[in-house]
Design a protein around this motif. Structure first.
Motif, PDB file in Angstrom:
ATOM      1  N   GLN A 125      48.969  42.563  34.479  1.00  0.00           N
ATOM      2  CA  GLN A 125      49.421  42.674  35.868  1.00  0.00           C
ATOM      3  C   GLN A 125      48.731  41.622  36.739  1.00  0.00           C
ATOM      4  N   HIS A 173      40.390  47.017  40.445  1.00  0.00           N
ATOM      5  CA  HIS A 173      40.529  48.371  39.914  1.00  0.00           C
ATOM      6  C   HIS A 173      41.999  48.697  39.728  1.00  0.00           C
ATOM      7  N   SER A 174      42.293  49.464  38.761  1.00  0.00           N
ATOM      8  CA  SER A 174      43.647  49.973  38.490  1.00  0.00           C
ATOM      9  C   SER A 174      44.646  48.856  38.232  1.00  0.00           C
ATOM     10  N   THR A 175      44.205  47.748  37.676  1.00  0.00           N
ATOM     11  CA  THR A 175      45.101  46.648  37.362  1.00  0.00           C
ATOM     12  C   THR A 175      44.804  46.180  35.950  1.00  0.00           C
ATOM     13  N   THR A 176      45.863  46.079  35.181  1.00  0.00           N
ATOM     14  CA  THR A 176      45.680  45.590  33.822  1.00  0.00           C
ATOM     15  C   THR A 176      45.576  44.070  33.847  1.00  0.00           C
ATOM     16  N   GLN A 181      35.998  42.518  42.015  1.00  0.00           N
ATOM     17  CA  GLN A 181      36.325  43.598  41.093  1.00  0.00           C
ATOM     18  C   GLN A 181      37.752  44.045  41.353  1.00  0.00           C
TER      19      GLN A 181
END
Length: 97
Positions: free
Chosen positions: A16, A10-13, A8
């Motif tokens: 990116q 998180h906080s990554t497009t 998983q």
């Protein structure tokens, strides 16, 4: 029982993540390109060519074959020598003197 590996992020497009993977792959490819050395094909020489390089007669060349100074390769009725082995033999011959 089969294991499922789930990663998983998180906080990554997606862009990116894509750019991060692409950067890592490019870095590895750059290292491979810098260290890549193509395999050289051996160059084979005839008896006359080797005799001229070593400045010896064909009789001396045959004598060195029998003594194991040089290693001839037979291709049917033809005799050939590898260029790099001739260079190594030259060093051995002149170091003995």
């Amino acid at each position: 029982m089969q294991e499922n590996n789930i990663t998983q992020v998180h906080s990554t497009t997606p862009d990116q993540l894509y750019n991060s993977i692409l950067k890592g792959v490019r870095t590895e490819l750059k290292i491979l390109v810098e260290n890549f050395q193509p395999k050289k094909q051996p160059e084979y020489l005839t008896r006359k060519e080797v005799a001229n390089i070593l400045k010896v007669s064909l009789v001396t060349l045959s004598d060195w074959n029998k003594k194991g100074v040089l290693k001839p390769y037979r291709l049917g009725n033809l005799i050939r020598y590898k260029r790099e082995e001739i260079d190594q033999a030259l060093k051995v011959i002149y170091n003995k003197k």
